[in-house]
Design an enzyme around this catalytic site. Structure first.
Site, short mmCIF file in Angstrom:
data_model
loop_
_atom_site.label_atom_id
_atom_site.label_comp_id
_atom_site.label_asym_id
_atom_site.label_seq_id
_atom_site.Cartn_x
_atom_site.Cartn_y
_atom_site.Cartn_z
CB SER A 110 75.02 17.05 18.05
OG SER A 110 76.43 17.04 18.10
CE1 TYR A 134 81.49 20.61 22.44
CE2 TYR A 134 80.80 19.49 20.45
CZ TYR A 134 80.91 19.53 21.82
OH TYR A 134 80.44 18.49 22.56
CB THR A 160 78.93 22.79 23.97
OG1 THR A 160 77.61 22.44 23.56
CG2 THR A 160 79.39 21.83 25.06
CE LYS A 223 74.43 20.33 26.42
NZ LYS A 223 75.70 19.59 26.37
CG HIS A 247 79.54 17.20 27.73
ND1 HIS A 247 79.83 18.29 26.93
CD2 HIS A 247 79.43 16.16 26.88
CE1 HIS A 247 79.91 17.91 25.66
NE2 HIS A 247 79.66 16.60 25.60
C1 LIG Z 1 76.53 10.02 23.37
C2 LIG Z 1 76.53 11.45 23.78
C3 LIG Z 1 76.94 12.41 22.87
C4 LIG Z 1 76.92 13.75 23.23
N1 LIG Z 1 77.24 14.67 22.29
C5 LIG Z 1 77.17 15.99 22.60
C6 LIG Z 1 77.42 16.97 21.63
O1 LIG Z 1 77.70 16.67 20.47
N2 LIG Z 1 77.37 18.26 22.01
C7 LIG Z 1 77.05 18.64 23.29
O2 LIG Z 1 77.00 19.83 23.59
N3 LIG Z 1 76.77 17.72 24.23
C8 LIG Z 1 76.81 16.41 23.92
N4 LIG Z 1 76.50 15.48 24.86
C9 LIG Z 1 76.04 15.92 26.20
C10 LIG Z 1 74.51 16.07 26.22
O3 LIG Z 1 74.11 17.20 25.49
C11 LIG Z 1 73.98 16.22 27.64
O4 LIG Z 1 74.68 17.26 28.29
C12 LIG Z 1 74.07 14.95 28.49
O5 LIG Z 1 73.85 13.80 27.70
C13 LIG Z 1 73.03 15.00 29.61
O6 LIG Z 1 73.10 13.89 30.43
P1 LIG Z 1 72.15 12.59 30.29
O7 LIG Z 1 72.72 11.78 29.18
O8 LIG Z 1 72.27 11.96 31.62
O9 LIG Z 1 70.73 13.07 29.99
C14 LIG Z 1 76.52 14.14 24.53
C15 LIG Z 1 76.11 13.16 25.44
C16 LIG Z 1 76.10 11.83 25.08
C17 LIG Z 1 75.63 10.82 26.07
C1 LIG Z 2 81.82 13.97 18.97
C2 LIG Z 2 81.84 14.64 20.31
C3 LIG Z 2 82.31 16.02 20.11
C4 LIG Z 2 80.47 14.60 20.92
C5 LIG Z 2 80.40 14.85 22.39
O1 LIG Z 2 80.31 15.97 22.85
C6 LIG Z 2 80.36 13.73 23.31
O2 LIG Z 2 80.62 12.60 22.89
O3 LIG Z 2 80.10 13.97 24.50
#
Ligand SMILES: Cc1cc2nc3c(=O)[nH]c(=O)nc-3n(C[C@H](O)[C@H](O)[C@H](O)COP(=O)(O)O)c2cc1C
Ligand SMILES: CC(C)CC(=O)C(=O)O
Length: 350
Positions: A110, A134, A160, A223, A247
């Site tokens: 990330s 991003y 993303t 994404k 997401h």
């Molecule tokens: C705690 C957390 C932080 C995330 N941070 C990012 C991120 O920094 N960038 C991003 O593109 N997606 C982020 N996501 C989305 C994940 O890449 C992904 O799309 C999502 O977690 C998939 O669903 P799942 O948790 O049910 O497997 C985040 C998701 C979670 C749960």
């Molecule tokens: C710090 C955020 C940008 C990370 C994210 O994409 C999320 O928390 O879903």
């Protein structure tokens, strides 16, 4: 003393993680936008799909490896980009990267990682890393981040595109969780003496995807695609893969479940590039359902965090190992030798 048994299913890691995390941090990881309708829908949609096995197929040796624009993975389950791993475990993204490398799968680092991408790469030599971005309105800064990712050895850029604004997450607002504790920061956002905030800008458009493609030779993966028309536009703009994702239900609430969006996007892409999917994958059976519906690979977000919080590198390794074993088991019982032979006819609504 009764020995503590290792979790035998991914879901068991969530309770272990919850017991270890501060409540506000657990809520940040677990939660989603608004009423969390999409969070729940992602998992529920897999339960509403049934598998229809074939028999007497003499499948023999199983094949779970996949080839993707940024390299090969021995299993079709990638580590989705998730922020702030040091909130879950002191070793943070280093531990995640080591476990992903040992499983011979891809870790998407990330942009909001709490360990710098160079240090993540150094922690897991030989591992395959992609970098999630991003696009920042300050394009010179965006380019500086891209150069860091390239120099660290990342083999793809995951852009993303579902975040022109931050998701409204009730749990975080209720808990007052809006920043990392002292001593932690988004290390990839360092710029000289300061750490920049991540800007989620509504001004980002297809023009920026074109700019990014001109900025780098790395394959660009988009994404957060949910609409088939956007999948078609993505092809026009030369992306190397389309990643279906809401997401994890953390951006716009009430977007449909990710797996329900998949068939239309797969049809729109028409085999031109791989289609990836994340959201709600908790079992090997979920993986094979998504692949039967046309995903080239899937990714997991929260399951990796639960493994990390529960037991660091070992926990992530166990989560990935369970998913790998469950995929193999599901293939055997389906009568399918290779993940490449999964077809829509193996899945029915129920
Ligand atoms: C705690 C957390 C932080 C995330 N941070 C990012 C991120 O920094 N960038 C991003 O593109 N997606 C982020 N996501 C989305 C994940 O890449 C992904 O799309 C999502 O977690 C998939 O669903 P799942 O948790 O049910 O497997 C985040 C998701 C979670 C749960
Ligand atoms: C710090 C955020 C940008 C990370 C994210 O994409 C999320 O928390 O879903």
């Amino acid at each position: 003393m009764t020995p503590v048994r290792a979790p035998s299913a991914v879901r068991e890691f969530e309770a272990a993680a919850r017991a270890r995390l501060l409540p506000a941090h657990y809520d940040y990881f677990a939660g989603g936008a608004g009423e969390e309708i999409t969070v729940r829908a992602n998992e529920a949609a897999f339960a509403r799909l049934a598998l229809l096995p074939r028999v007497l197929r003499g499948t023999g040796k199983l094949q779970t490896g996949v080839t993707l624009p940024g390299g090969r993975a021995a299993m079709p389950v990638l580590v989705a980009p998730t922020a702030f791993h040091r909130l879950a475990h002191p070793e943070g993204e280093r531990a995640t990267a080591r476990a992903a490398a040992a499983a011979e799968t891809v870790m998407v680092v990330s942009m909001a990682a709490t360990v710098a991408v160079e240090d993540v790469a150094a922690a897991a030599p030989g591992g395959t890393l992609w970098f999630q971005l991003y696009i920042q309105p300050d394009l010179a800064f965006t380019e500086a981040i891209v150069r860091r990712a390239e120099a660290a050895g990342c083999t793809a850029l995951v852009v993303t595109v579902d975040s022109p604004a931050r998701g409204r997450r009730d749990r975080d607002q209720h808990n007052g969780f809006d920043d990392l504790p002292d001593g932690m920061c988004c290390e990839n956002l360092r710029d000289g003496d300061r750490v920049r905030p991540i800007v989620m800008s509504p001004e980002i458009s297809w023009r920026h995807v074109d700019l990014l493609r001109r900025m780098t030779e790395l394959p660009v993966v988009l994404k957060g695609v949910t609409h088939p028309d956007d999948a078609r536009l993505a092809l026009d703009h030369g992306v190397a893969a389309v990643w279906v994702s809401n997401h994890g239900g953390r951006q716009l609430d009430t977007v449909p479940a990710a797996v329900d969006l998949l068939p239309e996007v797969v049809a729109a892409v028409g085999g031109a590039v791989p289609v990836l999917l994340d959201g709600g994958i908790r079992r090997g059976t979920d993986v094979v359902k998504a692949m039967a519906l046309g995903a080239s690979a899937v990714a997991v977000g929260r399951p990796v965090i639960w493994g990390l919080a529960a037991d660091g590198e070992r926990g992530v390794a166990r989560v990935l190992g369970l998913l790998h074993d469950e995929v193999e088991h599901a293939l055997t019982l389906l009568g399918v030798a290779s993940v490449h032979d999964l077809r829509p006819g193996l899945v029915r609504p129920c």
